[in-house]
Design a protein around this motif. Structure first.
Motif, PDB file in Angstrom:
ATOM      1  N   ILE A 421     -24.776   2.965   0.903  1.00  0.00           N
ATOM      2  CA  ILE A 421     -26.178   3.356   0.753  1.00  0.00           C
ATOM      3  C   ILE A 421     -26.861   2.443  -0.267  1.00  0.00           C
ATOM      4  O   ILE A 421     -27.992   1.974  -0.054  1.00  0.00           O
ATOM      5  CB  ILE A 421     -26.282   4.834   0.313  1.00  0.00           C
ATOM      6  CG1 ILE A 421     -25.757   5.779   1.413  1.00  0.00           C
ATOM      7  CG2 ILE A 421     -27.717   5.190  -0.054  1.00  0.00           C
ATOM      8  CD1 ILE A 421     -26.612   5.846   2.642  1.00  0.00           C
ATOM      9  N   LYS A 425     -30.062  -0.291   0.380  1.00  0.00           N
ATOM     10  CA  LYS A 425     -31.281  -0.385  -0.426  1.00  0.00           C
ATOM     11  C   LYS A 425     -31.489  -1.823  -0.896  1.00  0.00           C
ATOM     12  O   LYS A 425     -32.604  -2.361  -0.818  1.00  0.00           O
ATOM     13  CB  LYS A 425     -31.181   0.566  -1.616  1.00  0.00           C
ATOM     14  CG  LYS A 425     -32.342   0.481  -2.588  1.00  0.00           C
ATOM     15  CD  LYS A 425     -33.654   0.952  -1.966  1.00  0.00           C
ATOM     16  CE  LYS A 425     -34.771   0.975  -2.998  1.00  0.00           C
ATOM     17  NZ  LYS A 425     -36.067   1.406  -2.425  1.00  0.00           N
ATOM     18  N   THR A 430     -32.904  -0.131   6.947  1.00  0.00           N
ATOM     19  CA  THR A 430     -33.308   1.243   7.228  1.00  0.00           C
ATOM     20  C   THR A 430     -32.209   1.933   8.033  1.00  0.00           C
ATOM     21  O   THR A 430     -31.973   1.571   9.186  1.00  0.00           O
ATOM     22  CB  THR A 430     -34.607   1.286   8.052  1.00  0.00           C
ATOM     23  OG1 THR A 430     -35.626   0.562   7.383  1.00  0.00           O
ATOM     24  CG2 THR A 430     -35.058   2.729   8.266  1.00  0.00           C
ATOM     25  N   PRO A 431     -31.543   2.924   7.468  1.00  0.00           N
ATOM     26  CA  PRO A 431     -30.591   3.682   8.275  1.00  0.00           C
ATOM     27  C   PRO A 431     -31.314   4.733   9.113  1.00  0.00           C
ATOM     28  O   PRO A 431     -32.238   5.387   8.635  1.00  0.00           O
ATOM     29  CB  PRO A 431     -29.683   4.341   7.238  1.00  0.00           C
ATOM     30  CG  PRO A 431     -30.541   4.494   6.025  1.00  0.00           C
ATOM     31  CD  PRO A 431     -31.528   3.358   6.054  1.00  0.00           C
ATOM     32  N   LEU A 461     -28.047  12.168   3.969  1.00  0.00           N
ATOM     33  CA  LEU A 461     -29.491  12.054   3.781  1.00  0.00           C
ATOM     34  C   LEU A 461     -29.889  12.175   2.312  1.00  0.00           C
ATOM     35  O   LEU A 461     -30.759  11.429   1.834  1.00  0.00           O
ATOM     36  CB  LEU A 461     -30.224  13.116   4.608  1.00  0.00           C
ATOM     37  CG  LEU A 461     -29.925  13.192   6.106  1.00  0.00           C
ATOM     38  CD1 LEU A 461     -30.825  14.219   6.770  1.00  0.00           C
ATOM     39  CD2 LEU A 461     -30.096  11.834   6.769  1.00  0.00           C
ATOM     40  N   GLU A 463     -28.266  11.429  -0.337  1.00  0.00           N
ATOM     41  CA  GLU A 463     -27.934  10.203  -1.070  1.00  0.00           C
ATOM     42  C   GLU A 463     -28.976   9.116  -0.811  1.00  0.00           C
ATOM     43  O   GLU A 463     -29.332   8.355  -1.711  1.00  0.00           O
ATOM     44  CB  GLU A 463     -26.541   9.711  -0.688  1.00  0.00           C
ATOM     45  CG  GLU A 463     -25.427  10.508  -1.339  1.00  0.00           C
ATOM     46  CD  GLU A 463     -24.047   9.946  -1.029  1.00  0.00           C
ATOM     47  OE1 GLU A 463     -23.967   8.873  -0.388  1.00  0.00           O
ATOM     48  OE2 GLU A 463     -23.069  10.584  -1.416  1.00  0.00           O
ATOM     49  N   ALA A 464     -29.475   9.061   0.419  1.00  0.00           N
ATOM     50  CA  ALA A 464     -30.526   8.091   0.725  1.00  0.00           C
ATOM     51  C   ALA A 464     -31.796   8.420  -0.050  1.00  0.00           C
ATOM     52  O   ALA A 464     -32.470   7.529  -0.577  1.00  0.00           O
ATOM     53  CB  ALA A 464     -30.799   8.080   2.228  1.00  0.00           C
ATOM     54  N   GLU A 467     -31.424   7.392  -3.612  1.00  0.00           N
ATOM     55  CA  GLU A 467     -31.461   5.941  -3.752  1.00  0.00           C
ATOM     56  C   GLU A 467     -32.854   5.388  -3.464  1.00  0.00           C
ATOM     57  O   GLU A 467     -33.090   4.185  -3.579  1.00  0.00           O
ATOM     58  CB  GLU A 467     -30.443   5.314  -2.794  1.00  0.00           C
ATOM     59  CG  GLU A 467     -30.137   3.856  -3.016  1.00  0.00           C
ATOM     60  CD  GLU A 467     -29.379   3.572  -4.296  1.00  0.00           C
ATOM     61  OE1 GLU A 467     -29.836   2.709  -5.068  1.00  0.00           O
ATOM     62  OE2 GLU A 467     -28.336   4.211  -4.528  1.00  0.00           O
ATOM     63  N   LEU A 469     -34.176   5.237  -0.605  1.00  0.00           N
ATOM     64  CA  LEU A 469     -33.973   4.430   0.596  1.00  0.00           C
ATOM     65  C   LEU A 469     -34.682   5.097   1.763  1.00  0.00           C
ATOM     66  O   LEU A 469     -34.399   6.244   2.117  1.00  0.00           O
ATOM     67  CB  LEU A 469     -32.469   4.321   0.892  1.00  0.00           C
ATOM     68  CG  LEU A 469     -32.069   3.629   2.203  1.00  0.00           C
ATOM     69  CD1 LEU A 469     -32.498   2.165   2.191  1.00  0.00           C
ATOM     70  CD2 LEU A 469     -30.562   3.759   2.429  1.00  0.00           C
ATOM     71  N   PHE A 471     -35.455   6.198   5.390  1.00  0.00           N
ATOM     72  CA  PHE A 471     -34.553   6.440   6.513  1.00  0.00           C
ATOM     73  C   PHE A 471     -35.270   7.245   7.584  1.00  0.00           C
ATOM     74  O   PHE A 471     -36.341   7.814   7.354  1.00  0.00           O
ATOM     75  CB  PHE A 471     -33.294   7.192   6.050  1.00  0.00           C
ATOM     76  CG  PHE A 471     -33.575   8.589   5.529  1.00  0.00           C
ATOM     77  CD1 PHE A 471     -33.591   9.686   6.384  1.00  0.00           C
ATOM     78  CD2 PHE A 471     -33.826   8.795   4.174  1.00  0.00           C
ATOM     79  CE1 PHE A 471     -33.865  10.968   5.902  1.00  0.00           C
ATOM     80  CE2 PHE A 471     -34.093  10.070   3.682  1.00  0.00           C
ATOM     81  CZ  PHE A 471     -34.114  11.159   4.544  1.00  0.00           C
ATOM     82  N   GLN A 506     -25.843  17.289   0.799  1.00  0.00           N
ATOM     83  CA  GLN A 506     -26.543  16.255   1.559  1.00  0.00           C
ATOM     84  C   GLN A 506     -27.789  16.797   2.263  1.00  0.00           C
ATOM     85  O   GLN A 506     -28.414  16.091   3.054  1.00  0.00           O
ATOM     86  CB  GLN A 506     -25.599  15.612   2.576  1.00  0.00           C
ATOM     87  CG  GLN A 506     -24.451  14.836   1.957  1.00  0.00           C
ATOM     88  CD  GLN A 506     -24.922  13.630   1.149  1.00  0.00           C
ATOM     89  OE1 GLN A 506     -26.062  13.202   1.239  1.00  0.00           O
ATOM     90  NE2 GLN A 506     -24.018  13.076   0.342  1.00  0.00           N
TER      91      GLN A 506
END
Length: 587
Positions: A421, A425, A430-431, A461, A463-464, A467, A469, A471, A506
């Motif tokens: 993850i 970033k 993009t996940p 999710l 964790e994203a 971060e 990030l 998604f 998550q």
């Protein structure tokens, strides 16, 4: 004589014109009226803008949003001929964007047998599969393929895949092809293997496996990954009318789910052209985002025989090139860094961890070639070992040809680790998470495929979010049905089919989930300037829900789509064949 020839030519040209005209009107979709000005008042309007602003009213002039504000501010814009919708407290938000799927795959029931197990279907055993196929075999010719889809070996009573002998019990002369629910495996009967030229001497294709019978080189009928390519093209060579039936069914399913932008990931040139022309003819009213499959189109792109610039408009875009690196966890073909928790039935290798379709240097070369030609890339990676390969290949390509905003996409990312993850970033990736796995396969991920620790981490999710990030989330339809409520609910609750919570840490909140199917899904495909949020100047792609998804988890799972607009035109109203206004206060 000359007059006769001229007359004959004129007749032929007139006949051709009539045929083309009839064909055009047969293929063309309906175009609803576009009111010059529409006002939406007394609603909970979720804009999904940068601040997640909520307003009570909005004005749409023609195809685009003109203003947002209070009821009084928007009603002050009313003029002769204005259509006014009294939303009566209901929730209006940007039309949902399918971040990844395989349109028109949800329409496969128009051309084949649905072999899904509960809760999606009724198949519980191989015997049930045989009964469905036997019923389908009552129609068609002996040379026609029998096609089935959606079976899941882990949900069958026998806990195994059907084999060619099971399908031979249905027919020894008519070829049969069954597509696994994951889309990464297939089973073929003896007649089908013979038709495809697969026998004991046939070598495994690179990136695929022809599964053999015990203590034999004879094919069992089960084909993994690239081995399905040996049969799929002829088994799924549907007619033009079949294709139209699939598109019509899928289009209506997506509209009923509130989806205003559809996605078809992994198409060849034939499907690319078919979807493009049906979009131009408005047979598909939604916006269409297509990802051509690298294995199918790269040679054409390199030679110049195919240009994706020819497939760009406000309603259609060939937006990224897709590369499939590994398979599916539930099919035991995802590439893991550690062995599967429980090996599949009949396996003799306790260290088996799936496989990649590529060697790292091969993937690096392909990604670099396409990246350096300025294509956006969407790379399928489920297992964490496959994700490592994806991140390495993107880094390699970016070093060779630096691009400030390439926006590569990691498709699925089921087993993404925390360190991955962070790398996403750093690399601007993009996940797009298949978060509905927590419901449909979550219990089996925990107990069978991955074990408790890894199973709890699928689709990370939170964790994203931590971060920062960006998604998206998706359903990968037809792998699971097009049900945006279920997708959002699983992203927020992570409840499995047994009612357990898989990886509580998550979970994300409802607004974060909604952004993942609206503005962030638009951003994923460079469409954030036109769609994905309700802001002045953007297209009026709208979905009206019967209740607020923010009010409760029950509301989130059970909301119904009341109406759908695309560029200001109403294309769907629940319970009606055509749209009408909720409350017309025109003056």
């Amino acid at each position: 004589m000359k007059k006769i020839v001229v007359g004959l030519l004129v007749f032929i040209l007139l006949l051709a014109a009539v045929v083309l005209s009839v064909g055009y009107y047969y293929l063309r979709g309906a175009t609803p009226a576009l009111p010059p000005l529409q006002l939406f008042i007394h609603g909970q309007i979720l804009t999904m803008d940068n601040s997640n602003r909520v307003v009570s009213a909005m004005a749409v002039r023609g195809e685009r949003i003109e203003a947002l504000g209070s009821n009084d501010e928007i009603l002050a814009l009313r003029q002769a001929g204005t259509v006014v919708y009294d939303l009566k407290g209901k929730t209006l938000l940007p039309g949902f964007i399918d971040a990844h799927g395989h349109f028109p795959g949800t329409g496969l029931s128009a051309v084949g047998s649905d072999l899904s197990s509960p809760p999606l279907g009724a198949v519980r055993s191989i015997s049930d599969i045989q009964q469905y196929l036997a019923e389908a075999a009552k129609t068609g010719k002996d040379e026609d393929w029998l096609f089935g889809f959606g079976y899941d070996d882990s949900l069958l009573l026998e806990k195994r895949h059907p084999n060619r002998h099971d399908l031979d019990a249905v027919s020894t002369t008519r070829p049969i092809y069954l597509m696994h629910s994951s889309g990464h495996l297939a089973v073929v009967n003896t007649a089908g293997l013979r038709r495809a030229g697969i026998n004991a001497e046939t070598s495994d294709p690179e990136g695929g496996v022809i599964v053999r019978e015990d203590n034999s080189t004879q094919p069992s009928g089960l084909l993994l990954e690239h081995a399905t390519d040996l049969v799929a093209a002829q088994a799924m060579d549907f007619s033009g009318l079949d294709f139209l039936a699939m598109v019509d069914a899928a289009r209506d399913q997506y509209l009923a789910a509130g989806v205003t932008t559809i996605q078809s990931g992994g198409v060849d040139s034939r499907l690319l052209n078919g979807l493009y022309w049906l979009s131009k003819l408005q047979r598909i009213p939604q916006r269409v985002l297509v990802w051509p499959l690298a294995d199918k189109v790269e040679a054409e792109l390199n030679s110049g025989a195919l240009s994706l610039d020819d497939f760009q408009s406000d309603t259609f875009a060939a937006s990224a090139i897709k590369i499939i690196v590994d398979g599916s966890i539930q099919g035991y073909t995802a590439f893991l860094s550690e062995p599967y928790y429980q090996q599949q039935t009949g396996s003799t290798d306790p260290a088996y961890r799936g496989f990649s379709r590529y060697k790292q240097d091969e993937l690096n070369a392909q990604v670099k070639n396409l990246h350096c030609k300025n294509y956006q890339l969407a790379l399928h990676g489920n297992g964490d070992a496959a994700i490592d390969m994806v991140l390495t290949a993107i880094e390699y390509a970016q070093q060779a040809c630096p691009r400030a905003d390439a926006r590569p996409i990691l498709v699925h990312g089921q087993m993404a680790r925390a360190d991955q993850i962070t790398r996403m970033k750093q690399q601007g990736i993009t996940p797009s998470f298949f978060s509905a796995h927590t419901y449909f396969w979550g219990d089996r991920h925990r107990d069978q495929f991955l074990g408790p620790e890894r199973g709890a981490r699928i689709s990370p999710l939170a964790e994203a979010v931590a971060e920062d990030l960006r998604f998206t989330v998706h359903l990968d339809s037809p792998v699971v049905p097009m049900d945006m409520a279920r997708l959002l609910w699983t992203s927020v609750t992570r409840q499995t089919r047994s009612g357990e919570v898989l990886g509580a840490d998550q979970r994300i909140n409802t607004l974060q989930a909604l952004r993942a199917v609206t503005i962030d899904a638009a951003w994923q495909s460079f469409k954030e300037q036109d769609i994905g949020s309700l802001e002045v100047g953007k297209f009026a792609d709208l979905v009206l829900l019967d209740r607020s998804p923010l009010a409760s988890e029950d509301n989130l799972l059970n909301f119904k789509v009341d109406q759908v607009w695309i560029a200001g035109r109403c294309y769907f109203q629940r319970g009606r064949n055509e749209c009408d206004v909720i409350s017309n206060e025109s003056r």
